[in-house]
Write an enzyme that holds these catalytic residues in place. Structure first.
Site, PDB file in Angstrom:
ATOM      1  N   GLU A   1      -4.952  -4.867  10.609  1.00  0.00           N
ATOM      2  CA  GLU A   1      -3.914  -3.852  10.784  1.00  0.00           C
ATOM      3  C   GLU A   1      -4.155  -3.132  12.103  1.00  0.00           C
ATOM      4  O   GLU A   1      -4.939  -2.169  12.156  1.00  0.00           O
ATOM      5  CB  GLU A   1      -3.968  -2.834   9.638  1.00  0.00           C
ATOM      6  CG  GLU A   1      -3.741  -3.446   8.274  1.00  0.00           C
ATOM      7  CD  GLU A   1      -3.167  -2.438   7.286  1.00  0.00           C
ATOM      8  OE1 GLU A   1      -2.118  -2.741   6.708  1.00  0.00           O
ATOM      9  OE2 GLU A   1      -3.728  -1.349   7.111  1.00  0.00           O
TER      10      GLU A   1
ATOM     11  N   GLY B   1       3.060   2.245  10.763  1.00  0.00           N
ATOM     12  CA  GLY B   1       4.027   3.331  10.628  1.00  0.00           C
ATOM     13  C   GLY B   1       4.747   3.677  11.922  1.00  0.00           C
ATOM     14  O   GLY B   1       5.417   4.700  12.010  1.00  0.00           O
TER      15      GLY B   1
ATOM     16  N   GLU C   1      -6.435   4.748   8.089  1.00  0.00           N
ATOM     17  CA  GLU C   1      -6.196   6.167   7.809  1.00  0.00           C
ATOM     18  C   GLU C   1      -7.441   6.804   7.188  1.00  0.00           C
ATOM     19  O   GLU C   1      -7.737   7.968   7.434  1.00  0.00           O
ATOM     20  CB  GLU C   1      -4.959   6.315   6.899  1.00  0.00           C
ATOM     21  CG  GLU C   1      -3.680   6.052   7.686  1.00  0.00           C
ATOM     22  CD  GLU C   1      -2.547   5.454   6.865  1.00  0.00           C
ATOM     23  OE1 GLU C   1      -2.589   5.499   5.627  1.00  0.00           O
ATOM     24  OE2 GLU C   1      -1.613   4.908   7.497  1.00  0.00           O
TER      25      GLU C   1
ATOM     26  N   SER D   1       3.909  -2.198  10.174  1.00  0.00           N
ATOM     27  CA  SER D   1       5.364  -2.303  10.333  1.00  0.00           C
ATOM     28  C   SER D   1       5.924  -3.669   9.912  1.00  0.00           C
ATOM     29  O   SER D   1       6.827  -4.205  10.558  1.00  0.00           O
ATOM     30  CB  SER D   1       5.776  -1.953  11.766  1.00  0.00           C
ATOM     31  OG  SER D   1       5.428  -0.613  12.062  1.00  0.00           O
TER      32      SER D   1
ATOM     33  N   HIS E   1      -9.282   1.331   5.127  1.00  0.00           N
ATOM     34  CA  HIS E   1      -7.982   1.472   5.797  1.00  0.00           C
ATOM     35  C   HIS E   1      -8.146   2.402   7.014  1.00  0.00           C
ATOM     36  O   HIS E   1      -8.927   3.359   6.966  1.00  0.00           O
ATOM     37  CB  HIS E   1      -6.946   2.043   4.821  1.00  0.00           C
ATOM     38  CG  HIS E   1      -5.556   1.957   5.361  1.00  0.00           C
ATOM     39  ND1 HIS E   1      -5.070   2.871   6.268  1.00  0.00           N
ATOM     40  CD2 HIS E   1      -4.572   1.050   5.175  1.00  0.00           C
ATOM     41  CE1 HIS E   1      -3.828   2.533   6.594  1.00  0.00           C
ATOM     42  NE2 HIS E   1      -3.504   1.422   5.949  1.00  0.00           N
TER      43      HIS E   1
ATOM     44  N   ASN F   1       0.880  -1.171   0.000  1.00  0.00           N
ATOM     45  CA  ASN F   1       0.000   0.000   0.000  1.00  0.00           C
ATOM     46  C   ASN F   1       0.916   1.220   0.000  1.00  0.00           C
ATOM     47  O   ASN F   1       1.538   1.526   1.011  1.00  0.00           O
ATOM     48  CB  ASN F   1      -0.885  -0.039   1.261  1.00  0.00           C
ATOM     49  CG  ASN F   1      -1.663   1.260   1.441  1.00  0.00           C
ATOM     50  OD1 ASN F   1      -1.705   2.105   0.547  1.00  0.00           O
ATOM     51  ND2 ASN F   1      -2.272   1.419   2.608  1.00  0.00           N
ATOM     52  N   TRP F   2       0.984   1.871  -1.146  1.00  0.00           N
ATOM     53  CA  TRP F   2       1.919   2.994  -1.272  1.00  0.00           C
ATOM     54  C   TRP F   2       1.411   4.283  -0.649  1.00  0.00           C
ATOM     55  O   TRP F   2       2.137   5.294  -0.642  1.00  0.00           O
ATOM     56  CB  TRP F   2       2.242   3.227  -2.761  1.00  0.00           C
ATOM     57  CG  TRP F   2       3.259   2.269  -3.303  1.00  0.00           C
ATOM     58  CD1 TRP F   2       3.918   1.289  -2.615  1.00  0.00           C
ATOM     59  CD2 TRP F   2       3.744   2.223  -4.647  1.00  0.00           C
ATOM     60  NE1 TRP F   2       4.777   0.631  -3.446  1.00  0.00           N
ATOM     61  CE2 TRP F   2       4.697   1.179  -4.710  1.00  0.00           C
ATOM     62  CE3 TRP F   2       3.471   2.941  -5.812  1.00  0.00           C
ATOM     63  CZ2 TRP F   2       5.373   0.857  -5.875  1.00  0.00           C
ATOM     64  CZ3 TRP F   2       4.132   2.627  -6.981  1.00  0.00           C
ATOM     65  CH2 TRP F   2       5.082   1.591  -7.002  1.00  0.00           C
ATOM     66  N   LYS F   3       0.146   4.291  -0.219  1.00  0.00           N
ATOM     67  CA  LYS F   3      -0.417   5.496   0.406  1.00  0.00           C
ATOM     68  C   LYS F   3      -0.181   6.703  -0.522  1.00  0.00           C
ATOM     69  O   LYS F   3      -0.234   6.556  -1.738  1.00  0.00           O
ATOM     70  CB  LYS F   3       0.157   5.689   1.812  1.00  0.00           C
ATOM     71  CG  LYS F   3       0.015   4.401   2.635  1.00  0.00           C
ATOM     72  CD  LYS F   3       0.288   4.560   4.095  1.00  0.00           C
ATOM     73  CE  LYS F   3       0.104   3.211   4.786  1.00  0.00           C
ATOM     74  NZ  LYS F   3       0.225   3.259   6.228  1.00  0.00           N
TER      75      LYS F   3
HETATM   76  P1  13P Z   1       3.424   0.375   7.540  1.00  0.00           P
HETATM   77  O1  13P Z   1       3.866  -0.917   6.916  1.00  0.00           O
HETATM   78  O2  13P Z   1       4.156   1.567   7.000  1.00  0.00           O
HETATM   79  O3  13P Z   1       3.374   0.291   9.032  1.00  0.00           O
HETATM   80  O4  13P Z   1       1.891   0.601   7.059  1.00  0.00           O
HETATM   81  C1  13P Z   1       1.002  -0.439   7.180  1.00  0.00           C
HETATM   82  C2  13P Z   1      -0.229  -0.107   6.422  1.00  0.00           C
HETATM   83  O5  13P Z   1      -0.963   0.794   6.798  1.00  0.00           O
HETATM   84  C3  13P Z   1      -0.522  -0.866   5.199  1.00  0.00           C
HETATM   85  O6  13P Z   1      -1.815  -0.610   4.752  1.00  0.00           O
END
Ligand code: 13P
Length: 250
Positions: free
Chosen positions: A167, A173, A97, A213, A95, A9-11
């Site tokens: 998650e 993160g 976020e 992570s 997600h 997931n590149w966000k």
């Molecule tokens: P990280 O791997 O950067 O912790 O992010 C996880 C994530 O939100 C994947 O959707």
């Protein structure tokens, strides 16, 4: 047996040049990997470009979000038929976020899941508790409710089309991965809830990814857990070599 899935997931990262450079470097690294699903979910403006780049590659491409209506006056939104028309296969839904910053709820997640399934896409449904919920012993209640409300109205025939991503919000993160034991315990619980809601046999076929992570240093031990079928990877999916190591978990 459940097929492993390693999804990036590149966000909101990478510009067009960086997307192209990633594809150029990554394609040769994974060209012989056919026994697991490899997926990248870039920002929506790069989905088509990446699908074209990955045409001869086993890697697939998905969206990070989708709207539930097919078409209409919804400025800025993207629909499931639009994604389907360019060859996208998966859409991340709910997600944390998006739940935190864009007011997504279990109800909106539910509408999105039903919409993408209607158009033959596979949703990757994200669930997970916050640190506060975990510390106040509410993690299982929160996760149970996210599944029950998120999957309302879903027919058992479509259950196998979905992927669930656990998650824990406190692990995203932050560098704090859930221990393999914690992740396994929750993944097992998710399967129990699905068995209760649908059917145990189907619950055993659903893929449940862990996210938060995930790194080259912890992927092998996470994948060794019986109910962990893959990973949804944020930061560590942005670098080709790092993500290659995750894809090639042992
Ligand atoms: P990280 O791997 O950067 O912790 O992010 C996880 C994530 O939100 C994947 O959707």
């Amino acid at each position: 047996m459940r097929r492993a899935m390693l999804a990036g997931n590149w966000k909101m990262f990478k510009n067009a040049r960086e997307v192209d450079a990633f594809a150029d470097d990554f394609i040769p690294l994974i060209e012989t990997v056919h026994d697991r699903d490899i997926l990248i979910c870039p920002a929506c403006i790069y989905i088509q470009r990446l699908i074209e780049a990955f045409r001869e590659s086993p890697a697939k491409v998905g969206a990070q979000n989708v709207y539930w209506e097919d078409a209409g006056a919804y400025t800025g939104e993207i629909s499931a038929p639009m994604l389907k028309s360019i060859g996208a296969q998966y859409a991340i839904i709910g997600h944390s976020e998006r739940r935190e910053y864009f007011n997504e709820t279990n109800a909106s997640v539910n509408k999105k899941i039903l919409a993408v399934l209607k158009h033959g896409l596979n949703p990757i449904v994200c669930i997970g508790e916050t640190l506060e919920e975990r510390e106040s012993q509410k993690a299982f209640d929160v996760i149970g409710l996210q599944i029950r409300e998120g999957l309302t109205g879903l027919g058992i025939d479509l259950l196998q089309e979905i992927v669930i991503a656990y998650e824990p919000v406190w692990a995203i993160g932050t560098g704090k991965t859930a221990t393999p034991d914690i992740a396994q315990e929750v993944h097992h619980y998710i399967r129990d809830v699905l068995a209760e809601l649908f059917d145990n046999e189907y619950a055993q076929t659903i893929r449940i990814l862990y996210g938060g992570s995930v790194k080259p240093e912890n992927i092998d031990i996470l994948m060794a857990q019986p109910d962990i079928d893959g990973a949804l990877v944020g930061g560590a999916s942005l670098d080709t070599k790092t993500f290659e190591r995750i894809v090639k978990f042992q």
